[in-house]
Design a protein around this motif. Structure first.
Motif, short mmCIF file in Angstrom:
data_model
loop_
_atom_site.label_atom_id
_atom_site.label_comp_id
_atom_site.label_asym_id
_atom_site.label_seq_id
_atom_site.Cartn_x
_atom_site.Cartn_y
_atom_site.Cartn_z
N GLY A 105 0.80 -1.22 0.00
CA GLY A 105 0.00 0.00 0.00
C GLY A 105 0.84 1.26 0.00
N ALA A 106 1.99 1.23 0.68
CA ALA A 106 2.86 2.42 0.71
C ALA A 106 3.39 2.73 -0.69
CB ALA A 106 4.00 2.19 1.68
N ILE A 107 3.79 1.69 -1.43
CA ILE A 107 4.29 1.90 -2.79
C ILE A 107 3.19 2.46 -3.69
CG2 ILE A 107 5.21 0.73 -4.82
CD1 ILE A 107 6.57 -1.23 -2.94
N LEU A 108 2.02 1.88 -3.58
CA LEU A 108 0.89 2.33 -4.40
C LEU A 108 0.52 3.77 -4.06
CD1 LEU A 108 -1.38 1.48 -6.42
CD2 LEU A 108 -2.74 0.89 -4.42
N LEU A 109 0.47 4.08 -2.77
CA LEU A 109 0.09 5.42 -2.34
C LEU A 109 1.10 6.47 -2.79
CD1 LEU A 109 -2.09 6.86 -0.63
CD2 LEU A 109 -0.58 6.58 1.34
N ALA A 110 2.37 6.14 -2.67
CA ALA A 110 3.40 7.10 -3.05
C ALA A 110 3.35 7.41 -4.54
CB ALA A 110 4.78 6.56 -2.67
N SER A 111 3.13 6.39 -5.37
CA SER A 111 3.09 6.62 -6.81
C SER A 111 1.89 7.47 -7.21
CB SER A 111 3.05 5.28 -7.56
OG SER A 111 1.86 4.57 -7.26
N LYS A 116 1.78 10.56 -10.81
CA LYS A 116 0.89 9.47 -11.16
C LYS A 116 1.43 8.61 -12.30
CE LYS A 116 -2.23 11.77 -14.48
NZ LYS A 116 -3.64 12.11 -14.74
N GLU A 117 2.36 9.16 -13.10
CA GLU A 117 2.95 8.35 -14.17
C GLU A 117 3.76 7.19 -13.62
OE1 GLU A 117 2.93 11.59 -14.09
OE2 GLU A 117 1.75 12.14 -15.88
N LEU A 118 4.22 7.31 -12.35
CA LEU A 118 4.96 6.20 -11.74
C LEU A 118 4.08 4.97 -11.52
CD1 LEU A 118 7.09 8.10 -9.06
CD2 LEU A 118 7.84 7.21 -11.28
N PHE A 119 2.77 5.18 -11.51
CA PHE A 119 1.86 4.05 -11.34
C PHE A 119 1.82 3.17 -12.59
CE2 PHE A 119 -2.42 2.12 -11.38
CZ PHE A 119 -2.36 1.46 -10.16
N VAL A 120 2.20 3.71 -13.74
CA VAL A 120 2.15 2.94 -14.99
C VAL A 120 3.11 1.76 -14.95
CG1 VAL A 120 2.45 3.02 -17.49
CG2 VAL A 120 1.36 4.94 -16.30
N PRO A 121 4.41 1.94 -14.65
CA PRO A 121 5.28 0.76 -14.57
C PRO A 121 4.89 -0.20 -13.46
CG PRO A 121 6.43 2.72 -13.81
CD PRO A 121 5.18 3.19 -14.45
N VAL A 158 -1.92 -3.34 -21.79
CA VAL A 158 -1.81 -2.47 -20.62
C VAL A 158 -1.33 -1.08 -21.02
CG1 VAL A 158 -0.55 -2.10 -18.47
CG2 VAL A 158 -1.48 -4.35 -18.99
N LEU A 159 -0.32 -1.01 -21.88
CA LEU A 159 0.19 0.31 -22.30
C LEU A 159 -0.84 1.07 -23.11
CD1 LEU A 159 3.87 -0.63 -23.24
CD2 LEU A 159 3.02 0.45 -21.15
N ALA A 160 -1.67 0.36 -23.87
CA ALA A 160 -2.72 1.03 -24.62
C ALA A 160 -3.72 1.70 -23.70
CB ALA A 160 -3.44 0.03 -25.53
N GLY A 161 -3.91 1.15 -22.50
CA GLY A 161 -4.86 1.75 -21.58
C GLY A 161 -4.47 3.14 -21.14
N TYR A 162 -3.18 3.46 -21.11
CA TYR A 162 -2.76 4.79 -20.65
C TYR A 162 -2.37 5.71 -21.80
CZ TYR A 162 -0.50 8.37 -17.82
OH TYR A 162 -0.16 9.56 -17.23
N ALA A 226 -5.46 8.04 -16.49
CA ALA A 226 -5.12 9.05 -17.49
C ALA A 226 -6.09 10.22 -17.50
CB ALA A 226 -5.08 8.41 -18.88
N GLN A 227 -7.25 10.09 -16.89
CA GLN A 227 -8.22 11.18 -16.88
C GLN A 227 -7.76 12.29 -15.92
OE1 GLN A 227 -10.58 10.76 -19.20
NE2 GLN A 227 -9.60 8.76 -19.52
N GLU A 228 -8.38 13.45 -16.05
CA GLU A 228 -8.05 14.56 -15.16
C GLU A 228 -8.45 14.23 -13.72
OE1 GLU A 228 -9.01 19.34 -14.64
OE2 GLU A 228 -9.90 18.18 -16.28
N GLY A 229 -7.49 14.25 -12.83
CA GLY A 229 -7.76 13.85 -11.45
C GLY A 229 -8.00 12.36 -11.29
N GLY A 230 -7.66 11.59 -12.31
CA GLY A 230 -7.93 10.15 -12.26
C GLY A 230 -7.16 9.42 -11.19
N GLN A 231 -6.00 9.96 -10.79
CA GLN A 231 -5.22 9.28 -9.77
C GLN A 231 -5.97 9.19 -8.45
OE1 GLN A 231 -4.56 12.21 -11.08
NE2 GLN A 231 -3.60 13.63 -9.64
N TRP A 232 -6.81 10.22 -8.16
CA TRP A 232 -7.57 10.19 -6.91
C TRP A 232 -8.70 9.17 -6.98
CZ3 TRP A 232 -4.01 12.19 -4.45
CH2 TRP A 232 -3.35 13.34 -4.85
N TRP A 233 -9.24 8.99 -8.16
CA TRP A 233 -10.28 7.96 -8.33
C TRP A 233 -9.69 6.56 -8.22
CZ3 TRP A 233 -15.62 8.37 -9.16
CH2 TRP A 233 -16.12 9.66 -9.19
N VAL A 234 -8.49 6.38 -8.78
CA VAL A 234 -7.82 5.08 -8.64
C VAL A 234 -7.54 4.80 -7.16
CG1 VAL A 234 -5.73 3.78 -9.17
CG2 VAL A 234 -6.83 5.16 -10.95
#
Length: 367
Positions: A105-111, A116-121, A158-162, A226-234
């Motif tokens: 959870g710490a890794i996910l939260l930090a990215s 938010k681009e760090l969440f892609v890899p 997966v890469l197509a999704g972003y 990839a959406q605006e503010g999408g990282q908070w929804w994820v």
């Protein structure tokens, strides 16, 4: 003459010394045995040698450390006993599960919070590991899964999704499924090992299912990112799914007596589901108000939607594992089992999370 002198001496007053010596009677003192006299008690140490304040402080610290270590040992023994009871009931090591969950959870939260681009890899790595884990479990159950084409198609999907337009993700899914199915059929024709048509057809269907279950659902999460503010929804839908699992686990452990689906997952209870409902709705309302700037009723909808997909995803993976005759997909995550054993409630929740983003975003208020 002499008599006169003697009488004169008798009449002379005595000196002080003579009076003192004459007043002391001559008394015979008793003889005392020196062996019968008890020895003199030793003097207190403090009176002869004063205590060093530094030494006294070191002694106090040593005693305090000893007491602390004793309390820690006792607390650890009690914790180990409680953990063993929980492990015997649930089949999970609670301490390891908590530590692994906190690290993940710490890794996910930090990215998601910082870049938010760090969440892609991270998502890409999860998808590849999930494909490998699922393919290995299916192969152990007698299915023929081609790992190399699965990973190639999964990475592209997966890469197509972003990075690709949203509509292109459906095209990428279709191409990925066709690619792995055709590869499996061609490989089977070249092997000529006498495998029955039913087994070959099942292998082809399962190959397509791997692409839908792991990389496609991961791509949907990246599409939301990839959406605006999408990282908070994820972050919000993952947190609700985790809260749902935690509430179900805690309530089921404390009050669970009525099995929810005994043929699929005997340890899931209706009491645990009630705990999941409370936790998911509470998390949805709080995240909607304080993170997504949505009204409270939108948080209720969000929480209930994620709760349903998380529960169905958990039960669905339990059916797959029961069909394959295994308890966990792997043992990669101590205390949890496999990677997909932790993502079984998160991956299906990407669909309602993306849908609710487009439905509820117009209701968002400015911070």
């Amino acid at each position: 003459m002499s008599d006169a002198a003697g009488s004169a001496d008798e009449q002379r007053p005595l000196t002080r010394r003579e009076a003192r010596d004459g007043a002391t009677p001559e008394v015979d003192l008793p003889v005392v045995d020196e062996g019968s006299i008890p020895p003199r008690p030793p003097l207190p140490v403090g009176s002869a040698h004063p205590v060093d304040p530094a030494a006294a402080m070191r002694e106090q610290l040593r005693q305090a450390r000893g007491d602390f270590e004793t309390h820690v040992t006792q607390a650890r023994e009690h914790l180990d006993q409680a953990n063993e009871r929980i492990k015997a009931r649930t089949g999970r090591d609670l301490i390891l599960a908590i530590l692994v969950g906190l690290g993940f959870g710490a890794i996910l939260l930090a990215s998601l919070i910082f870049i938010k681009e760090l969440f892609v890899p991270i998502a890409l790595a999860i998808a590849v590991l999930g494909i490998f884990e699922l393919a290995r479990a299916l192969s152990a159950a007698g299915r023929r899964i081609d790992l190399v084409p699965q990973i190639i198609a999964g990475v592209a999907l997966v890469l197509a999704g972003y990075f690709a337009p949203p509509w292109l993700i459906w095209v990428a899914l279709l191409v990925a499924v066709v690619f792995v199915v055709v590869w499996r059929l061609v490989t089977q024709m070249m092997s000529k090992d006498g495998r029955t048509y039913g087994d070959v057809l099942t292998d082809a269907i399962v190959s397509g299912f791997v692409q839908v279950y792991v990389p496609f659902l991961t791509a949907v999460a990246l599409l939301l990112l990839a959406q605006e503010g999408g990282q908070w929804w994820v972050l919000a839908f993952v947190a609700i799914a985790v809260a749902s699992d935690t509430g179900a686990y805690a309530a089921g452990l404390a009050f669970g007596t009525h099995p929810m689906a005994p043929r699929i997952s005997p340890k899931k209870t209706w009491e645990g589901f009630a705990g999941a409902v409370v936790a998911a709705v509470a998390a949805g309302v709080l995240l909607a108000i304080f993170l997504l700037n949505l009204p409270w009723w939108a948080g209720v909808i969000f929480g209930v939607a994620i709760l349903l997909t998380a529960t169905l995803g958990d039960l669905g993976e339990s059916m797959i594992k029961r069909d394959m005759g295994i308890k966990d997909m792997s043992s990669w995550l101590p205390g949890h089992g496999g990677l997909l054993d932790r993502l079984d409630s998160i991956l299906p929740s990407t669909i309602p999370a993306l849908s609710l983003y487009f439905l509820l975003s117009p209701w968002a208020t400015l911070p």
